[in-house]
Design a protein around this motif. Structure first.
Motif, PDB file in Angstrom:
ATOM      1  N   GLU A 118       4.091  -5.900   3.675  1.00  0.00           N
ATOM      2  CA  GLU A 118       2.630  -5.797   3.670  1.00  0.00           C
ATOM      3  C   GLU A 118       2.080  -6.480   2.429  1.00  0.00           C
ATOM      4  N   ILE A 145      -4.803  -3.817   2.742  1.00  0.00           N
ATOM      5  CA  ILE A 145      -3.800  -4.661   3.397  1.00  0.00           C
ATOM      6  C   ILE A 145      -4.499  -5.880   3.988  1.00  0.00           C
ATOM      7  N   THR A 184       0.471  -8.445   7.306  1.00  0.00           N
ATOM      8  CA  THR A 184       1.698  -7.670   7.511  1.00  0.00           C
ATOM      9  C   THR A 184       2.623  -8.428   8.459  1.00  0.00           C
TER      10      THR A 184
END
Length: 86
Positions: A7, A14, A17
């Motif tokens: 990630e 975030i 990913t």
């Protein structure tokens, strides 16, 4: 090979990913970034890598080189010995 969840963070958000089967967590982070990795996640832009089988969590950041003019000593050492004595 182990399977890792990777990630990418900007602060605590975030931004990307992915997952990869690689030998170790450091290799997993390098896959996402394509750059040299530091084992210290001290930047706003950092990476969390989780070993899916073992459950271990690793945090990394991109290794940065110091600026070329990091200190005057660097410039001084780059000069020839004759120029240093001036």
């Amino acid at each position: 090979m182990a399977r890792f969840q990777i990630e990418e963070f900007c602060d605590e958000r975030i931004v990307a990913t992915t997952s990869a089967e690689v030998p170790d967590a450091l290799s997993a982070a390098a896959i996402l970034t394509g750059k040299a990795i530091s084992t210290k996640a001290l930047q706003e832009h950092w990476f969390r890598v989780v070993d899916e089988q073992e459950g271990t969590v690793h945090e990394f950041s991109i290794a940065e080189e110091p600026p070329k003019d990091f200190c005057q000593m660097t410039n001084w050492l780059a000069q020839s010995p004759a120029r240093r004595s001036r």
